[in-house]
Design a protein around this motif. Structure first.
Motif, PDB file in Angstrom:
ATOM      1  N   GLY A 116       0.861  -1.156   0.070  1.00 39.03           N
ATOM      2  CA  GLY A 116       0.021  -0.001   0.050  1.00 39.03           C
ATOM      3  C   GLY A 116       1.042   1.118   0.064  1.00 39.03           C
ATOM      4  O   GLY A 116       0.476   2.349  -0.802  1.00 39.03           O
ATOM      5  N   ALA A 117       1.843   1.353   0.847  1.00 46.64           N
ATOM      6  CA  ALA A 117       2.524   2.665   0.964  1.00 46.64           C
ATOM      7  C   ALA A 117       3.351   2.712  -0.135  1.00 46.64           C
ATOM      8  O   ALA A 117       3.547   3.815  -0.654  1.00 46.64           O
ATOM      9  CB  ALA A 117       3.520   2.265   2.259  1.00 46.64           C
ATOM     10  N   ILE A 130       1.909   3.793  -3.303  1.00 45.20           N
ATOM     11  CA  ILE A 130       1.543   5.127  -3.414  1.00 45.20           C
ATOM     12  C   ILE A 130       2.579   5.921  -3.814  1.00 45.20           C
ATOM     13  O   ILE A 130       2.875   6.857  -4.517  1.00 45.20           O
ATOM     14  CB  ILE A 130       0.575   5.677  -2.400  1.00 45.20           C
ATOM     15  CG1 ILE A 130      -0.776   5.078  -1.904  1.00 45.20           C
ATOM     16  CG2 ILE A 130       0.539   7.159  -2.298  1.00 45.20           C
ATOM     17  CD1 ILE A 130      -1.832   5.645  -2.872  1.00 45.20           C
ATOM     18  N   MET A 131       3.642   5.874  -3.026  1.00 44.09           N
ATOM     19  CA  MET A 131       4.842   6.648  -3.208  1.00 44.09           C
ATOM     20  C   MET A 131       5.936   6.446  -4.186  1.00 44.09           C
ATOM     21  O   MET A 131       6.308   7.485  -4.582  1.00 44.09           O
ATOM     22  CB  MET A 131       5.476   6.570  -1.581  1.00 44.09           C
ATOM     23  CG  MET A 131       4.775   7.031  -0.572  1.00 44.09           C
ATOM     24  SD  MET A 131       5.512   7.342   1.083  1.00 44.09           S
ATOM     25  CE  MET A 131       6.217   5.520   1.369  1.00 44.09           C
ATOM     26  N   PHE A 172       1.907  -2.132  -5.674  1.00 43.19           N
ATOM     27  CA  PHE A 172       0.483  -2.767  -5.251  1.00 43.19           C
ATOM     28  C   PHE A 172       0.344  -4.279  -5.316  1.00 43.19           C
ATOM     29  O   PHE A 172      -0.506  -5.048  -4.501  1.00 43.19           O
ATOM     30  CB  PHE A 172      -0.691  -2.103  -6.057  1.00 43.19           C
ATOM     31  CG  PHE A 172      -1.071  -0.867  -5.348  1.00 43.19           C
ATOM     32  CD1 PHE A 172      -1.082  -0.222  -4.120  1.00 43.19           C
ATOM     33  CD2 PHE A 172      -1.213   0.240  -6.521  1.00 43.19           C
ATOM     34  CE1 PHE A 172      -1.535   0.833  -3.673  1.00 43.19           C
ATOM     35  CE2 PHE A 172      -1.621   1.591  -6.087  1.00 43.19           C
ATOM     36  CZ  PHE A 172      -1.541   1.876  -4.874  1.00 43.19           C
TER      37      PHE A 172
END
Lengths: 256, 343
Positions: free
Chosen positions: A215-216, A219-220, A226
């Protein structure tokens, strides 16, 4: 328990457990049964046979709280079918009906300390009652030893024999005890081999960490990360499968 | 006269000496000869009502088979389970019907407006409802039944313990009455405080209408799966499976571990990522908070299914296992008998 006779006509008068009135089927006289000074003997018959008791024990060993290999490695060393005696006092205390149960025999058996009379079909226990081959444990504590400590006035008192299976079993060199209520099938134990939750927490923790990273980073850094969430799912499922997998006892391998 | 005969007292009318007819649970008797009325001061019995079993064995077994296929139970349960016995049984319940009255005062907090301002609204509720309390009158043992709802179509029959096994009453009548009254009073307060955030005052009463000993029919079905003995109980009137034990499904246990872990991790990860990527803007923090809350709920739910899914427990059963279905509450309110007032 002796048979009763109608005080009016002398015919046999059947008295059902738990009732206070009996009507003579011949002369129609209603009789009140003053139970306050008499001791009645009752028995709860077995509704679970020996095989079912073994099956209930096996079901219990496979439960989620028990050691994982308990079901496959446990050895029953002793199984006895017996009737355990308990005094049941019904008394009026401060205008209220109160029920007390007290052991009629000293015991360390699991579940016999809290002494709840199990649910069952209460019948009168006399010479004609079939015990189905079960041993009837004789009381070693007398009714009189309890009477001074009880408050209130008596309504009735009874000695109730309730059906139990006493099981001794071995697991990894230690011996344990369990009691199965022969009427409803409840299993009572004091100590038993239990299962640790750490493997479960570790597996879910791993899936969680992979999901968290996915997740982190997704996004970053790059959405490609994912994929880690999906990887977390599969890793979790795979390892969890190992954790919950059962060892089949050897005898189940046999062909039909 | 033997010892045993001494405890029998024949019932005769104190004014004329004629025989009187009375039954268990009655406290007033009318002499049919001299018409004098007198009160019985015997131990109070209870009025008994027995309901007729309307579900036959085949239907009960069919319901249990359908139950095998529901929920996260072992996949091959329906195919491999062997019913070893199925028998009808009457269980005793204490039932108290009473009007519960409660006065509850408190406040309701609401958030309104753009800036989410907290507004306190004073609330008052007067509850005046009829409630039914029912509780099993023997030890529950491993039956998983603690209470019943008697369906409207239930047919009362005369109490007769000749043919079907009836479990004996072992709990105290007065204790059940007291606990029931208390439970009804508490439920009335609870119903009154439904919308209140805080309760400042409450007072409740119960007015008994009827107290009865109910005998209600069930089917007890025992079955084996992999040499283990499990059971299910079926309501003898509605044919619903009320309680039971069943082996769990290892596949859905491991799926629960994967789904619960990965999704909750992912939700928090997304939140952290967004919070960092947006430099702590409201959007990022908001997603993080929602993510954490969702993750806690998901982990709790899926961990239960994973850790305790080896055995499925339906009804009010003790022991470790995955609880499924709902347990019948002891207090129900009769909705067409409510005269509530809310302000």
């Amino acid at each position: 328990m002796p048979d009763f006779q109608c005080p009016k006509c002398g015919a046999a008068l059947p008295v059902k457990p738990g009732t206070q009135m009996a009507t003579c089927s011949f002369c129609g006289t209603v009789t009140y049964i003053d139970r306050s000074s008499a001791l009645f003997f009752y028995l709860l018959p077995f509704s679970i046979d020996e095989n079912a008791a073994k099956g209930i024990f096996k079901r219990w060993t496979a439960g989620p709280a028990q050691a994982k290999d308990l079901e496959s490695t446990v050895k029953i060393t002793k199984l006895t079918k017996e009737f355990f005696p308990v005094f049941r006092f019904r008394r009026t205390v401060n205008g209220r009906e109160t029920v007390y149960a007290k052991p009629a025999k000293g015991t360390l058996l699991p579940g016999m300390q809290d002494l709840t009379i199990p649910p069952g079909n209460i019948v009168v226990y006399d010479a004609k009652t079939s015990t189905g081959g079960a041993e009837v444990i004789q009381p070693d504590i007398t009714l009189d030893s309890y009477l001074p400590e009880l408050t209130g006035t008596p309504i009735d008192q009874a000695l109730v024999y309730f059906p139990i299976y006493e099981i001794s079993y071995d697991y990894k060199g230690s011996s344990y005890q369990a009691v199965i209520d022969g009427s409803s099938g409840a299993v009572y134990t004091t100590s038993s081999p239990t299962r640790s939750s750490s493997a479960y927490i570790a597996v879910m923790g791993l899936a969680f960490v992979l999901g968290l990273l996915g997740g982190a980073l997704g996004i970053m850094v790059n959405p490609i990360f994912f994929v880690l969430i999906i990887a977390g799912f599969f890793a979790g499922k795979l390892l969890a499968g190992k954790v919950v997998e059962r060892q089949k006892p050897a005898k189940e391998v046999k062909a039909e | 006269m033997s010892e045993a005969q001494k405890i029998l007292v024949s019932m005769t009318c104190p004014s004329c000496g004629g025989q009187v007819q009375c039954e268990e649970g009655e406290d007033l008797v009318l002499c049919k000869f001299c018409e004098s009325a007198f009160a019985l001061t015997t131990d109070e019995g209870a009025n008994k009502v027995m309901y007729k079993m309307t579900v036959d064995k085949d239907k009960a077994l069919a319901k249990v088979k359908a139950w095998f296929g529901s929920g996260p139970k072992a996949k091959d349960l329906a195919a491999k389970a062997a019913v070893t016995e199925a028998y009808p049984l009457y269980l005793p319940f204490w039932r108290l019907i009473a009007r519960g009255k409660a006065c509850v005062c408190g406040i309701e907090e609401q958030r309104s407006g753009k800036d989410n301002q907290k507004v306190e609204i004073p609330r008052e509720a007067l509850i005046n409802r009829e409630y039914i309390y029912s509780e099993i009158a023997c030890e529950a043992g491993d039956l998983g039944i603690q209470s019943i709802v008697i369906p409207d179509r239930a047919e009362a029959i005369s109490y007769d313990d000749q043919e079907i096994v009836t479990f004996g009453v072992t709990s105290s009548r007065d204790a059940a009455y007291e606990v029931g009254g208390k439970a009804i009073s508490q439920q009335a307060v609870k119903d009154g405080s439904d919308r209140m955030t805080r309760v400042y005052f409450s007072k409740s009463f119960f007015f008994p209408k009827a107290f009865t000993l109910i005998y209600y029919p069930f089917w007890i079905v025992r079955y084996t799966y992999e040499d283990r003995t499990y059971f299910a109980t079926v309501d003898g009137i509605t044919a619903h499976v009320v309680s039971g034990r069943a082996p769990g499904n290892a596949g859905s246990q491991s799926t629960a571990a994967g789904v619960g872990g990965a999704i909750s991790g992912g939700a928090i990860g997304l939140g952290i990522g967004l919070a960092i990527a947006t430099d702590g803007a409201d959007v990022g923090i908001g997603v993080l908070v929602v993510g954490i809350v969702a993750a806690i709920v998901l982990i709790g739910y899926f961990y239960q299914r994973f850790r305790y899914g080896d055995e499925i427990l339906e009804g009010a059963l003790n022991g470790k296992g995955l609880k499924s279905g709902r347990t019948q509450e002891k207090v129900q309110s009769i909705y067409n008998e409510t005269y509530d007032y809310f302000k």
